[in-house]
Scaffold this active site. Structure first.
Site, short mmCIF file in Angstrom:
data_model
loop_
_atom_site.label_atom_id
_atom_site.label_comp_id
_atom_site.label_asym_id
_atom_site.label_seq_id
_atom_site.Cartn_x
_atom_site.Cartn_y
_atom_site.Cartn_z
N CYS A 1 -2.99 7.98 3.99
CA CYS A 1 -2.80 7.23 2.75
C CYS A 1 -3.97 7.48 1.81
O CYS A 1 -3.79 7.75 0.62
CB CYS A 1 -2.67 5.74 3.05
SG CYS A 1 -1.26 5.31 4.08
N GLU B 1 0.88 -1.17 0.00
CA GLU B 1 0.00 0.00 0.00
C GLU B 1 0.92 1.21 0.00
O GLU B 1 1.54 1.53 1.01
CB GLU B 1 -0.92 -0.02 1.22
CG GLU B 1 -2.12 0.90 1.08
CD GLU B 1 -1.79 2.35 1.41
OE1 GLU B 1 -1.39 3.08 0.48
OE2 GLU B 1 -1.93 2.73 2.57
#
Length: 627
Positions: A369, A335
């Site tokens: 994120c 990620e």
């Protein structure tokens, strides 16, 4: 009512003429109505609910793991107190990187020095992995009831000690208490809830279609824990980044070693004690969860020895992790961040959106994120949007968050990023962008790591901030000329990242259609993109430079398992045998037998299948002089 008209002996139409299945259903329905006072379908629902309740009660309320133990963990003064005194100030420029055997820790909002954490050496990692493997072999045989008990115990501790947990997260990362409560604690509690309630059903054997050749067998997939999970996590959410992979790893039967960021090491002392106490309280091996602190050597050692690696961080480091993992063919989940678009259509209400926009942009000072970085606003509402958002941002207060609950914006964690934020602003301004708010480090707190919440208007696609992940408190506004959906989608997709996204319109159908065309692993219709993470049943992740693999949901649990396919005979007396036509030694009928078999099983017409039956009989006849 249709069934009631056909109940035997109740004056309805006779059963004669009905199909066998209808007669059976009618008979059962008549019996339940006469003797139990309810229709068969109602009874079936009640039986189903009773079975599920019995299963839950039996496993989680009256079984061996029915209790939810209360855990008490020692909390140090610096982990409890909102303000510290007598601490020296840490000087990043002169002190960082002086030692390879310890990691200095400090509060980024006050620069209070919190002490050093010893570095975990590669040899230490090897020992940790060995202990984790031994613990995992025991844990792999644990019941789901025990695993749920563990998650409930963690959940109880969090609820009873949320103030201390939030205080530690704020001191470690400089975020406000609200940001900690929402971004650290609420999402962790939701993950615990979803996994406790729904996790087991996605890890039980899953039966699949056996196919025509295997119609006498059952087919299933089993989910087998990979063993030792290695998680390398970033600094933005020190509590959730630890507990998020831990919950999934433990519930799926694994052990986990978490290599935390060197900028978020201090909090592992308290968070580690929580996990150790919860594991011990339910009789689980305490070596199931361990922490590694250090730099690249520590992370490399973990990648080389773990059975699966989860990495959350930058694209550059993610590529290095993938390269290192390729040497041992270790599977990885990456990620690697995003540059999420937030589209505001010409029929949206900018004033009504202002609070949502600002919360999305400055939650955790933009160090998310999945968080909006590119605000793509249509011509018609552009000026109103800029005014509404910048006016609200100018009212926000910034400062050390633990000293005042009225602080809206905290500090930033990563010192080098502060220089990067200024680089983005300066580049944008040099190319025509306007600073509507902020735009520089906050001079009111020269010792803290503060960058003002910043609003940039007239951002264009040639600017650095349009291409690189910001990961900070800068809200960038792009103009969509001619109020064109096509142009908005083009701008949104003109990006190397593809993590999350959202679109806002007065017409929800229109917003949904735009979202469907955005290149992103997640999307939210008429809400900020981070809301997808509040649904822990959904997989979290993206593609392109945002990486691959998923956390959360069934995909997150199963992603920490090996798939094992199994077939077995439906009954023990069924034995495998090889037809004479294809047995060794060959009798010359094999090709004809196989062709006929294919016609019988897969022929496109009834006649072709009938011909196949005749041909298979012919091919199965004995051949003179052959066995």
């Amino acid at each position: 009512e249709a069934f009631a008209r056909h109940r035997p002996g109740e004056g309805g139409a006779p059963v004669k003429g009905m199909g066998v299945l209808t007669a059976i259903v009618s008979g059962v329905d008549g019996f339940t109505s006469r003797y139990l006072g309810c229709d068969a379908i109602v009874l079936a629902v009640l039986v189903y609910v009773a079975v599920r309740l019995f299963r839950w009660l039996g496993q989680d309320m009256i079984g061996a793991h029915s209790e939810t133990p209360k855990v008490v963990v020692e909390i140090a003064e610096e982990e409890r107190s909102r303000e510290l005194s007598g601490k020296r100030k840490f000087d990043y420029a002169s002190e960082w990187g002086k030692s390879r055997t310890s990691v200095p820790c400090w509060d980024p909002s006050t620069m209070d020095f919190l002490g050093d954490m010893p570095v975990t050496s590669p040899d230490d990692v090897t020992k940790m992995v060995a202990k984790a493997r031994a613990a995992q072999k025991k844990w792999a045989t644990s019941s789901f009831a025990q695993r749920r008990q563990l998650l409930r115990t963690i959940q109880r501790y969090i609820l009873e000690n949320s103030d201390a947990i939030a205080t530690v997260a704020c001191r470690e990362s400089g975020k406000t208490t609200i940001d900690a409560m929402v971004g650290e604690i609420t999402v962790t509690l939701e993950k615990l809830r979803w996994t406790t309630v729904f996790g087991e059903q996605y890890l039980l054997p899953e039966h699949r279609d056996s196919g025509l050749m295997n119609m006498h067998k059952t087919s299933r997939v089993e989910w087998v824990p990979v063993g030792v999970v290695g998680a390398i996590v970033p600094w933005n959410y020190p509590f959730h980044n630890v507990f998020n992979p831990t919950v999934a790893a433990l519930f799926s039967g694994n052990a986990i070693i978490i290599k935390v960021s060197e900028f978020a090491a201090w909090s592992t002392k308290y968070y580690g004690r929580i996990l150790q106490a919860c594991l011990a309280a339910v009789g689980a091996p305490t070596d199931l969860v361990q922490f590694a602190v250090g730099f690249s050597d520590t992370g490399s050692a973990l990648v080389a020895q773990a059975d699966k690696v989860i990495f959350v961080g930058s694209v550059g480091v993610g590529k290095k992790v993938m390269e290192a993992a390729s040497k041992t063919l270790t599977p990885v989940i990456l990620e690697l961040g995003g540059k999420d678009p937030f589209i505001v259509c010409d029929d949206a209400d900018p004033k009504a959106l202002a609070q949502l926009v600002v919360r999305g942009a400055y939650q955790n000072m933009g160090q998310n994120c999945a968080g909006p970085e590119r605000f793509i606003v249509y011509d018609k509402v552009y000026d109103t949007f800029c005014e509404s958002v910048s006016s609200l941002v100018k009212t926000m207060r910034q400062g050390p968050p633990l000293a005042d609950d009225f602080v809206d914006c905290g500090a930033c964690v990563h010192p080098p990023s502060l220089e990067n934020y200024q680089r983005f602003v300066d580049d944008a301004v040099s190319k025509g962008a306007r600073v509507l708010a902020g735009g520089k480090r906050n001079k009111e707190f020269p010792q803290g790591q503060f960058f003002e919440p910043t609003v940039l208007a007239d951002v264009t696609e040639d600017m650095l901030i349009a291409k690189e992940e910001t990961f900070g408190p800068i809200l960038s506004i792009f103009r969509v000329k001619n109020n064109s959906d096509e142009e908005a989608i083009r701008i949104a997709n003109n990006c190397s990242f593809a993590l999350s996204s959202c679109a806002h319109s007065g017409d929800q159908v229109r917003a949904a259609k735009i979202c469907a065309r955005l290149e992103a692993g997640m999307s939210s219709v008429n809400d900020v993109e981070g809301t997808t993470y509040l649904s822990q049943s959904l997989p979290f992740g993206g593609f392109k430079d945002s990486g691959f693999g998923r956390f959360a949901g069934p995909e997150g649990l199963r992603g920490l398992c090996h798939e094992r396919s199994i077939v077995q005979n439906r009954a023990a007396f069924l034995k495998p045998s090889i037809p004479r036509a294809i047995a060794y030694p060959a009798n010359g009928k094999g090709p004809a037998f196989c062709s006929a078999l294919n016609q019988v099983l897969y022929g496109c017409t009834i006649m072709s299948r009938l011909r196949g039956v005749v041909d298979i009989i012919s091919a199965s006849m004995p051949v003179a002089g052959k066995p």
